[in-house]
Design an enzyme around this catalytic site. Structure first.
Site: not given
Ligand code: EPU
Length: 428
Positions: A22, A117, A122, A306, A398
């Site tokens: 991704k 997310c 961020r 992740d 997603r």
């Protein structure tokens, strides 16, 4: 709304094939517009983030043709737009790669601040610092970033203050056609950074050093179309490896690059799981108990942030006290409030979560708080005794292609159901 319903407690057995990465796909698709030509991208994952980033290109004037499930052709010869709509940008983080790609192609870009997310603040200061260093004027108004370099982009020597995947990618995109030799120091080294560099080079760029701390890019005047196949998804593969471990399973994960999986494999071995590596697959077998371990997430080659929520779901079942120290994001433990609904024993103090392993998790009704937090819910539900339901699965979709089919293929009982929306909290 759609939910996943999982009947847990089944040992996963068999093989799963992972799709393209991704986080490489969402960088390579916008990068294709730098060519002003036709690019064929293969091994794409069939996930919503890929369709959203493709729609952004269409809105800007590119022609995107779906050749097969995992192959698209991007014709950006007639792409003239340089403004990304709020509607599409808000759906994903990677929409901000259009900043670097449009700046590199047209010397200007207007892109709304991205979605994605929520893990605390961020910031994108390092992206903007890089664009400025290349000669762009940067403006931020009403949540829209504007970049303008009317006199063209010029190479520079840029030192990133923090190691950032996004900033590294964006500055790479902006500098491939900038005049001179750009040197970017303290860059991210994730496999998808290397994949992007290989893709750019296949279009005629001159990018060296990707995968090390310093990337050097000699600007070229023109790029051309290419055919390129995206690397396998390290995080999707890792998620299925951990699902196998959590369910006491025996699963072979195919289409992987074993080197990318090392930090995950090593942790599984520490936890008492058997891991067998082959050329492009990896087999995970657990027939004994799980042992506690500790994990610190770090930029590559450290343990990937992740993968930490999925690892938490396994730690919840490991005998003893395990811990996760989150070294990348300010706040990536929202999912733990959901994990405890399965009976996990967890405590969070700042950036450290500790888990006292329990013998069994029990089915629960939970929500996906974000993409990987959602993957952790799936793993916990697969391992738990009884039925679970998972809401807000759009987060999971997603980033995971054909999740249900892949899990059912190894013996899981997981279905997707449409149920009535919960009543609005404000309704009397
Ligand atoms: N940061 C700054 N300033 C910046 C940019 C980043 O301070 O200008 C900080 C962030 O706040 C964070 C750290 O640097 O503390 C790392 O952020 P990074 O920029 O590397 O993250 P990102 O590019 O926004 C990508 C992935 C994330 C993954 C991170 C870290 C994509 C689309 N997203 O995000 O993936 O967690 O790198 O590896 O590639 C996911 O796939 O679930 C996901 C969230």
């Amino acid at each position: 709304m759609d939910i996943f319903v999982v009947e847990g407690g089944k040992r996963l057995e068999g093989s799963i094939t992972v799709g393209g990465a991704k986080n490489a796909a969402v960088a390579i698709i916008p990068a294709a517009i730098l060519s002003g030509d036709i690019c064929r991208i293969e091994n794409l994952p069939t996930i919503s983030d890929v369709s959203v980033i493709s729609q952004i290109l269409v809105q800007l004037g590119a022609k995107v043709t779906q050749i097969s499930n995992s192959v698209i052709e991007i014709d950006s010869r007639n792409l003239t737009g340089f403004q990304v709509s709020q509607e599409l940008a808000k759906n994903m983080r990677a929409s901000y790669y259009l900043l670097g790609a449009l700046l590199g192609r047209f010397n200007r870009a207007r892109v709304p601040m991205p979605g994605g997310c929520y893990f605390g603040v961020r910031p994108i200061d390092q992206h903007l610092k890089g664009f400025e260093a290349l000669g762009a004027d940067v403006g931020l108004r009403d949540g829209v970033v504007s970049l303008n370099a009317p006199n063209g982009l010029k190479a520079n020597h840029i030192f990133m203050d923090v190691v950032s995947v996004g900033a590294t990618i964006n500055v790479m995109l902006a500098s491939v056609k900038a005049e001179g030799l750009t040197i970017i120091e303290n860059v991210a080294k994730e496999p998808h950074i290397v994949d992007l560099a290989n893709f750019l080079n296949s279009m005629g760029a001159d990018v060296r050093g990707a995968g090390t701390d310093v990337i050097k890019i000699r600007g070229v005047k023109e790029l051309h179309g290419t055919t390129y196949s995206i690397i396998p998804d390290q995080i999707e593969a890792g998620t299925y490896m951990l699902a196998a471990a959590a369910t006491g399973g025996d699963v072979t994960v195919n289409n992987i690059i074993p080197k990318h999986m090392e930090c995950i494999s090593k942790k599984l071995v520490e936890m008492g799981v058997s891991v067998y590596e082959y050329d492009d697959s990896i087999r995970i077998i657990r027939d004994g108990g799980l042992k506690a371990c500790s994990v610190i997430t770090m930029p590559h080659p450290g343990f990937p942030t992740d993968m930490q929520p999925q690892m938490a779901a396994v730690m919840a079942l490991a005998s003893g006290t395990s811990s996760i120290t989150e070294g990348v994001w300010e706040n990536r433990f929202q999912y733990i409030a959901e994990l405890v609904k399965f009976g996990a024993k967890a405590d969070v103090h700042g950036r450290v979560a500790t888990f006292s392993g329990v013998e069994q998790l029990n089915g629960a009704s939970v929500k996906a708080t974000d993409l990987r937090g959602g993957a952790a819910m799936v793993i916990a539900a697969l391992a738990a005794q009884g039925e679970s339901s998972i809401r807000e699965i759009f987060h999971i979709e997603r980033g995971y292609e054909q999740l249900i089919d892949k899990l059912v293929g190894v013996g899981a009982s997981i279905t997707r159901k449409t149920v009535p929306d919960p009543p609005d909290k404000d309704e009397k």
